[in-house]
Design a protein around this motif. Structure first.
Motif, PDB file in Angstrom:
ATOM      1  N   HIS A 167       0.870  -1.334  -0.011  1.00 49.61           N
ATOM      2  CA  HIS A 167      -0.084  -0.251   0.070  1.00 49.61           C
ATOM      3  C   HIS A 167       0.766   1.294  -0.168  1.00 49.61           C
ATOM      4  N   PRO A 168       1.000   1.934  -1.042  1.00 41.28           N
ATOM      5  CA  PRO A 168       1.936   3.118  -1.096  1.00 41.28           C
ATOM      6  C   PRO A 168       1.317   4.485  -0.380  1.00 41.28           C
ATOM      7  N   LEU A 169       2.296   4.792   0.480  1.00 39.08           N
ATOM      8  CA  LEU A 169       1.954   6.102   1.295  1.00 39.08           C
ATOM      9  C   LEU A 169       2.644   7.298   1.026  1.00 39.08           C
ATOM     10  N   LEU A 170       3.876   7.371   0.581  1.00 36.14           N
ATOM     11  CA  LEU A 170       4.440   8.666   0.302  1.00 36.14           C
ATOM     12  C   LEU A 170       5.559   8.658  -0.609  1.00 36.14           C
ATOM     13  N   ARG A 171       5.705   9.662  -1.484  1.00 35.71           N
ATOM     14  CA  ARG A 171       6.963  10.024  -2.317  1.00 35.71           C
ATOM     15  C   ARG A 171       7.814  10.754  -1.612  1.00 35.71           C
ATOM     16  N   ASP A 172       8.855  10.520  -1.231  1.00 38.55           N
ATOM     17  CA  ASP A 172       9.896  11.229  -0.495  1.00 38.55           C
ATOM     18  C   ASP A 172      11.334  11.402  -1.242  1.00 38.55           C
ATOM     19  N   PRO A 173      11.175  12.542  -2.095  1.00 40.57           N
ATOM     20  CA  PRO A 173      12.424  12.735  -3.097  1.00 40.57           C
ATOM     21  C   PRO A 173      13.900  13.126  -2.156  1.00 40.57           C
ATOM     22  N   TYR A 174      14.773  12.769  -2.701  1.00 42.05           N
ATOM     23  CA  TYR A 174      15.982  13.081  -2.220  1.00 42.05           C
ATOM     24  C   TYR A 174      16.393  14.445  -2.495  1.00 42.05           C
ATOM     25  N   ILE A 175      17.009  15.144  -1.671  1.00 46.53           N
ATOM     26  CA  ILE A 175      17.376  16.543  -1.784  1.00 46.53           C
ATOM     27  C   ILE A 175      18.661  16.952  -1.245  1.00 46.53           C
ATOM     28  N   LEU A 176      19.425  17.878  -1.661  1.00 40.57           N
ATOM     29  CA  LEU A 176      20.555  18.148  -0.934  1.00 40.57           C
ATOM     30  C   LEU A 176      20.716  19.062   0.144  1.00 40.57           C
ATOM     31  N   ALA A 177      21.172  18.766   1.120  1.00 38.80           N
ATOM     32  CA  ALA A 177      21.385  19.320   2.198  1.00 38.80           C
ATOM     33  C   ALA A 177      22.760  20.155   2.753  1.00 38.80           C
ATOM     34  N   PRO A 305       3.671  20.777   6.738  1.00 37.57           N
ATOM     35  CA  PRO A 305       4.725  21.611   7.220  1.00 37.57           C
ATOM     36  C   PRO A 305       6.177  21.488   6.117  1.00 37.57           C
ATOM     37  N   GLY A 306       6.197  20.554   5.502  1.00 41.12           N
ATOM     38  CA  GLY A 306       7.367  20.357   4.757  1.00 41.12           C
ATOM     39  C   GLY A 306       7.081  20.987   3.409  1.00 41.12           C
ATOM     40  N   LEU A 307       5.951  21.149   2.936  1.00 37.72           N
ATOM     41  CA  LEU A 307       5.608  22.108   1.604  1.00 37.72           C
ATOM     42  C   LEU A 307       5.810  23.641   1.970  1.00 37.72           C
ATOM     43  N   ASP A 308       5.262  23.757   3.074  1.00 39.64           N
ATOM     44  CA  ASP A 308       5.186  25.302   3.706  1.00 39.64           C
ATOM     45  C   ASP A 308       6.731  25.899   3.847  1.00 39.64           C
ATOM     46  N   ALA A 309       7.700  25.074   4.175  1.00 35.86           N
ATOM     47  CA  ALA A 309       8.956  25.435   4.380  1.00 35.86           C
ATOM     48  C   ALA A 309      10.031  25.274   2.939  1.00 35.86           C
ATOM     49  N   MET A 310       9.529  24.231   1.994  1.00 37.13           N
ATOM     50  CA  MET A 310      10.194  23.929   0.907  1.00 37.13           C
ATOM     51  C   MET A 310       9.059  23.897  -0.203  1.00 37.13           C
ATOM     52  N   PRO A 311       8.403  25.119  -0.583  1.00 38.25           N
ATOM     53  CA  PRO A 311       7.279  25.049  -1.702  1.00 38.25           C
ATOM     54  C   PRO A 311       7.877  24.501  -3.052  1.00 38.25           C
ATOM     55  N   TRP A 312       9.102  24.387  -3.200  1.00 38.01           N
ATOM     56  CA  TRP A 312       9.559  23.927  -4.528  1.00 38.01           C
ATOM     57  C   TRP A 312       9.608  22.462  -4.685  1.00 38.01           C
ATOM     58  N   LEU A 313       9.130  21.771  -3.543  1.00 36.43           N
ATOM     59  CA  LEU A 313       8.837  20.224  -3.631  1.00 36.43           C
ATOM     60  C   LEU A 313       7.450  19.963  -3.904  1.00 36.43           C
ATOM     61  N   ALA A 314       6.349  21.016  -4.188  1.00 36.74           N
ATOM     62  CA  ALA A 314       4.900  20.769  -4.376  1.00 36.74           C
ATOM     63  C   ALA A 314       4.595  19.561  -5.225  1.00 36.74           C
ATOM     64  N   SER A 315       5.346  19.188  -6.236  1.00 41.05           N
ATOM     65  CA  SER A 315       4.881  18.062  -7.081  1.00 41.05           C
ATOM     66  C   SER A 315       5.644  16.765  -6.803  1.00 41.05           C
ATOM     67  N   GLU A 316       6.750  16.792  -5.829  1.00 40.08           N
ATOM     68  CA  GLU A 316       7.395  15.958  -5.618  1.00 40.08           C
ATOM     69  C   GLU A 316       7.431  15.038  -4.406  1.00 40.08           C
ATOM     70  N   PHE A 317       7.070  16.058  -3.240  1.00 40.90           N
ATOM     71  CA  PHE A 317       6.660  15.553  -1.635  1.00 40.90           C
ATOM     72  C   PHE A 317       5.287  15.045  -1.647  1.00 40.90           C
ATOM     73  N   VAL A 318       4.672  13.828  -1.889  1.00 41.48           N
ATOM     74  CA  VAL A 318       3.639  13.948  -1.995  1.00 41.48           C
ATOM     75  C   VAL A 318       2.982  12.592  -1.448  1.00 41.48           C
ATOM     76  N   LEU A 319       1.706  12.595  -0.989  1.00 40.92           N
ATOM     77  CA  LEU A 319       0.991  11.396  -0.555  1.00 40.92           C
ATOM     78  C   LEU A 319       0.688  10.562  -1.661  1.00 40.92           C
ATOM     79  N   LEU A 320       0.898   9.113  -1.706  1.00 39.44           N
ATOM     80  CA  LEU A 320       0.375   8.341  -2.740  1.00 39.44           C
ATOM     81  C   LEU A 320      -0.983   7.507  -2.445  1.00 39.44           C
ATOM     82  N   ASP A 321      -1.815   7.320  -3.315  1.00 41.17           N
ATOM     83  CA  ASP A 321      -2.902   6.675  -3.032  1.00 41.17           C
ATOM     84  C   ASP A 321      -2.826   5.153  -3.512  1.00 41.17           C
TER      85      ASP A 321
END
Length: 321
Positions: A167-177, A305-321
């Motif tokens: 059951h997919p839950l979340l797409r969690d993209p890799y980012i540079l920190a 809260p993640g998209l509030d802090a990093m709005p450039w991830l709007a189409s990447e850091f998403v829930l999966l149905d």
């Protein structure tokens, strides 16, 4: 605001917009929602008209959100999450007939999602022996493969554990920190003066990151390798190195977060999937219902809260149905 301001906004329109943001295409949204492509386009047109703004930039492929779309997505997801939670409350999860439940959850969720999920489950447990374990994703996968767990919430690996349903839950993209204020306009070469902080190579994250680096011909010296997310966050915040992580992991940085800047990965990005594995012995709706509760909690504590802090991830850091 006039009372008619939301006239024309429908739940289906919000679902279509959410699906478009996640998939980046009309065809992808149509497949996800079992709709026709023209119906998806019409729903988006109606929503744009109701709001008086364009939410999607149609000139780019995959489609991207406009600034207004990025702002509205967070509110739309919150509204849909509340509606889904209400639906779940009406059709309540019933564990009263279970004699036992063995569940494993990755450490990423131990401060927010796991305690709340356990509380939800406990509400309907009457005669159920409940065992909860937390740990790394590869450990959770090994336990459910060995039939020592009934349900495991963890990162998906290269193969699905045998005799399980996913059951997919979340797409969690890799980012540079990198340390706050670091200039990364030159790509990873701009970080050559800082050591690379590696994840434990036994972890799924560690393996996926090394594969990404190898694919692009980057071989940072082997100086640091750690299995502690907080230790890595502390070193990055202290200016001692840089790392590749995910929004989910970065949001756990706590008091170290103010010392860290996040950026998209250069070149082609990659992502891990957080999933719920249910033993094939389980039948009925219970695994799917637990997955729905998990998604709601992930939205509340991470994606919103993640998209509030990093709005450039709007189409990447998403829930999966």
């Amino acid at each position: 605001m006039p009372g008619s301001a939301l006239k024309g906004v429908s739940i289906r329109g919000l679902e279509v917009f959410e699906a478009l943001a996640r998939t980046g295409s009309v065809a992808g949204a149509a497949e996800r929602l079992a709709m026709s492509a023209p119906a998806v386009s019409q729903q988006l047109k109606n929503l744009d008209a109701a709001l008086g703004v364009e939410l999607i930039d149609h000139s780019r492929r995959p489609m991207t959100l406009t600034p207004a779309g990025r702002l509205f997505l967070r509110r739309a997801e919150a509204a849909l999450s509340a509606l889904r939670m209400g639906q779940r409350d009406v059709v309540a999860l019933d564990l009263s007939d279970l004699s036992s439940l063995r569940m494993g959850v990755i450490e990423d969720f131990e401060n927010e999602v796991t305690p709340n999920l356990a509380s939800h489950l406990a509400e309907t447990m009457q005669n159920c022996a409940f065992r909860l374990q937390t740990g790394a994703s590869h450990a959770m996968q090994a336990l459910i493969a060995a039939r020592e767990l009934d349900i495991a919430i963890c990162a998906a690996g290269p193969s699905v554990p045998p005799n399980t349903v996913t059951h997919p839950l979340l797409r969690d993209p890799y980012i540079l920190a990198a340390p706050r204020g670091t200039d990364v306009s030159g790509g990873l070469t701009a970080l050559s003066d800082l050591p690379f902080l590696r994840r434990d190579m036994n972890q799924i994250m560690g393996k996926q990151i090394e594969e990404y680096l190898a694919t692009h011909g980057w071989t940072p010296p082997q100086r640091f390798e750690m299995d502690s997310n907080q230790s890595i966050s502390a070193l990055v915040a202290g200016g001692k190195g840089w790392t590749i992580t995910t929004p989910l992991s970065l949001l756990r940085a706590g008091r170290f977060a103010d010392g860290i800047d996040a950026f998209p990965l250069p070149q082609d990005g990659i992502a891990r999937q957080i999933v719920l594995y249910a033993s094939g012995d389980w039948s009925g709706d219970i695994p799917g219902q637990i997955a729905s509760i998990a998604r709601e909690l992930i939205a509340t504590h991470f994606t919103t809260p993640g998209l509030d802090a990093m709005p450039w991830l709007a189409s990447e850091f998403v829930l999966l149905d």
